[in-house]
Design a protein around this motif. Structure first.
Motif, PDB file in Angstrom:
ATOM      1  N   UNK A   1      -6.735  -3.104  -2.860  1.00  0.00           N
ATOM      2  CA  UNK A   1      -6.700  -1.755  -2.266  1.00  0.00           C
ATOM      3  C   UNK A   1      -5.782  -0.813  -3.043  1.00  0.00           C
ATOM      4  N   UNK A   2      -5.130  -1.310  -4.091  1.00  0.00           N
ATOM      5  CA  UNK A   2      -4.142  -0.493  -4.808  1.00  0.00           C
ATOM      6  C   UNK A   2      -4.739   0.798  -5.345  1.00  0.00           C
TER       7      UNK A   2
ATOM      8  N   UNK B   1       0.809  -1.223   0.000  1.00  0.00           N
ATOM      9  CA  UNK B   1       0.000   0.000   0.000  1.00  0.00           C
ATOM     10  C   UNK B   1       0.838   1.267   0.000  1.00  0.00           C
ATOM     11  N   UNK B   2       1.915   1.281   0.780  1.00  0.00           N
ATOM     12  CA  UNK B   2       2.751   2.482   0.836  1.00  0.00           C
ATOM     13  C   UNK B   2       3.339   2.837  -0.514  1.00  0.00           C
ATOM     14  N   UNK B   3       3.691   1.832  -1.294  1.00  0.00           N
ATOM     15  CA  UNK B   3       4.232   2.074  -2.632  1.00  0.00           C
ATOM     16  C   UNK B   3       3.156   2.626  -3.565  1.00  0.00           C
ATOM     17  N   UNK B   4       1.933   2.096  -3.437  1.00  0.00           N
ATOM     18  CA  UNK B   4       0.830   2.615  -4.246  1.00  0.00           C
ATOM     19  C   UNK B   4       0.569   4.081  -3.922  1.00  0.00           C
TER      20      UNK B   4
ATOM     21  N   UNK C   1       7.605   2.116  -9.165  1.00  0.00           N
ATOM     22  CA  UNK C   1       8.249   3.295  -8.584  1.00  0.00           C
ATOM     23  C   UNK C   1       9.297   3.853  -9.545  1.00  0.00           C
ATOM     24  N   UNK C   2      10.026   2.964 -10.190  1.00  0.00           N
ATOM     25  CA  UNK C   2      10.998   3.408 -11.193  1.00  0.00           C
ATOM     26  C   UNK C   2      10.296   4.129 -12.335  1.00  0.00           C
ATOM     27  N   UNK C   3       9.134   3.612 -12.738  1.00  0.00           N
ATOM     28  CA  UNK C   3       8.390   4.222 -13.840  1.00  0.00           C
ATOM     29  C   UNK C   3       7.926   5.631 -13.492  1.00  0.00           C
ATOM     30  N   UNK C   4       7.359   5.824 -12.302  1.00  0.00           N
ATOM     31  CA  UNK C   4       6.877   7.165 -11.961  1.00  0.00           C
ATOM     32  C   UNK C   4       8.047   8.122 -11.783  1.00  0.00           C
ATOM     33  N   UNK C   5       9.177   7.625 -11.328  1.00  0.00           N
ATOM     34  CA  UNK C   5      10.365   8.480 -11.237  1.00  0.00           C
ATOM     35  C   UNK C   5      10.830   8.918 -12.628  1.00  0.00           C
ATOM     36  N   UNK C   6      10.557   8.076 -13.634  1.00  0.00           N
ATOM     37  CA  UNK C   6      10.892   8.422 -15.016  1.00  0.00           C
ATOM     38  C   UNK C   6       9.786   9.235 -15.689  1.00  0.00           C
ATOM     39  N   UNK C   7       8.643   9.393 -14.988  1.00  0.00           N
ATOM     40  CA  UNK C   7       7.569  10.221 -15.522  1.00  0.00           C
ATOM     41  C   UNK C   7       6.415   9.475 -16.152  1.00  0.00           C
TER      42      UNK C   7
END
Length: 293
Positions: free
Chosen positions: A276-277, A191-194, A236-242
């Motif tokens: 719950x994501x 959940x924290x990652x979502x 997380x890598x994807x959102x850091x890349x935009x």
């Protein structure tokens, strides 16, 4: 078998050629791992993953019956071939429509969007749906409050009201929130990652990926390696890349266009994801607009 659509980010991950394996198989989709990168294959009646490609929903059950985790996978720049025990599964990616899933940015200072998001979020009862501990869990509330405060500092800078001391304090609190949230909870994507993925999407929509906002993505990139699941690391890598999933891109496009009447439908689509994501992600997304449940 032809692929219905492919994410532009997934095509970057695939590269020219690679060998790997089927990483994980689920009820309606599966992941393959190629050269250390996860690529998602899902049905085309669900939102396209930024990590993946989609095939016809009617063909997915047959594919899932054939493959198992650990099966050898090869990518030759055009086809993804899974060497399943019963028969090889070949997915033609070359020539498939490409979906551009980079998070867009609103034009100008994002003043007023917070009210629209707050009103729409209020009807979702997120507190009853999220997987992140909330009621009686002070640290979760503090973490989300810290993310919201950091976003408010990003807005202040956009408006030319920079306060270095307050920015420094908010950035420290944001980093603590990231450290608390990464890997927090159970499941394929804790959940924290979502929450962090949803927050990152909102932050990119509002402020882009530079300036003060970039310190959030830098913090996430520094914290997540080895601290959570492989699937969460990939997102997380994807959102850091935009990049974000298609349902979030649709939500962002609706906000950019000011189509407030469409918000409930867009939010509902995100909410449907996982157990719950979806709710956890929307909690983070709302925090980027300084909205808390």
């Amino acid at each position: 078998m032809n692929v219905s659509s492919a994410s532009d980010y997934a095509l970057q991950l695939l590269g020219d050629a690679a060998q790997g394996r089927a990483h994980s198989v689920f009820g309606t989709s599966f992941n393959v791992e190629l050269a250390g990168e996860l690529v998602h294959v899902g049905p085309d009646d669900q939102p396209l993953s930024c990590l993946g490609v989609a095939i016809a929903a009617g063909e997915m059950p047959c594919v899932l019956r054939a493959i198992e985790a650990g099966d050898a996978v090869a990518w030759d720049g055009a086809r993804l071939v899974i060497q399943a025990a019963s028969r090889p599964v070949s997915l033609l990616v070359a020539g498939a429509p490409v979906a551009h899933l980079s998070v867009p940015r609103v034009e100008g200072a994002p003043v007023g969007l917070d009210a629209a998001v707050a009103a729409a979020i209020a009807d979702l009862d997120l507190a009853e749906r999220i997987g992140l501990p909330w009621f009686g869990e002070e640290r979760s509330v503090v973490a989300l409050t810290s993310l919201a405060r950091f976003s408010s500092m990003c807005l202040a800078r956009e408006l030319g009201e920079r306060n270095p001391l307050r920015e420094e304090s908010a950035t420290r609190a944001m980093r603590s929130a990231v450290e608390y949230l990464v890997g927090r909870g159970l499941g394929l994507t804790p959940s924290g990652d979502d929450v962090l993925c949803g927050y990152g999407c909102g932050l990119r929509l509002l402020y882009g990926g530079s300036g003060l906002a970039q310190t959030f993505f830098t913090a996430v990139a520094e914290v997540y390696p080895g601290k959570t699941t492989a699937v969460s690391e990939a997102y997380l890598k994807a959102i850091c890349a935009g990049y974000a999933n298609a349902d979030y891109i649709d939500l962002c496009a609706t906000l950019r266009a000011g189509e407030v009447a469409m918000l409930p439908a867009r939010l509902s689509r995100v909410l449907e994801v996982g157990h719950t994501s979806g709710a956890d992600g929307l909690l983070g997304f709302a925090a980027a607009f300084c909205c808390l449940i």
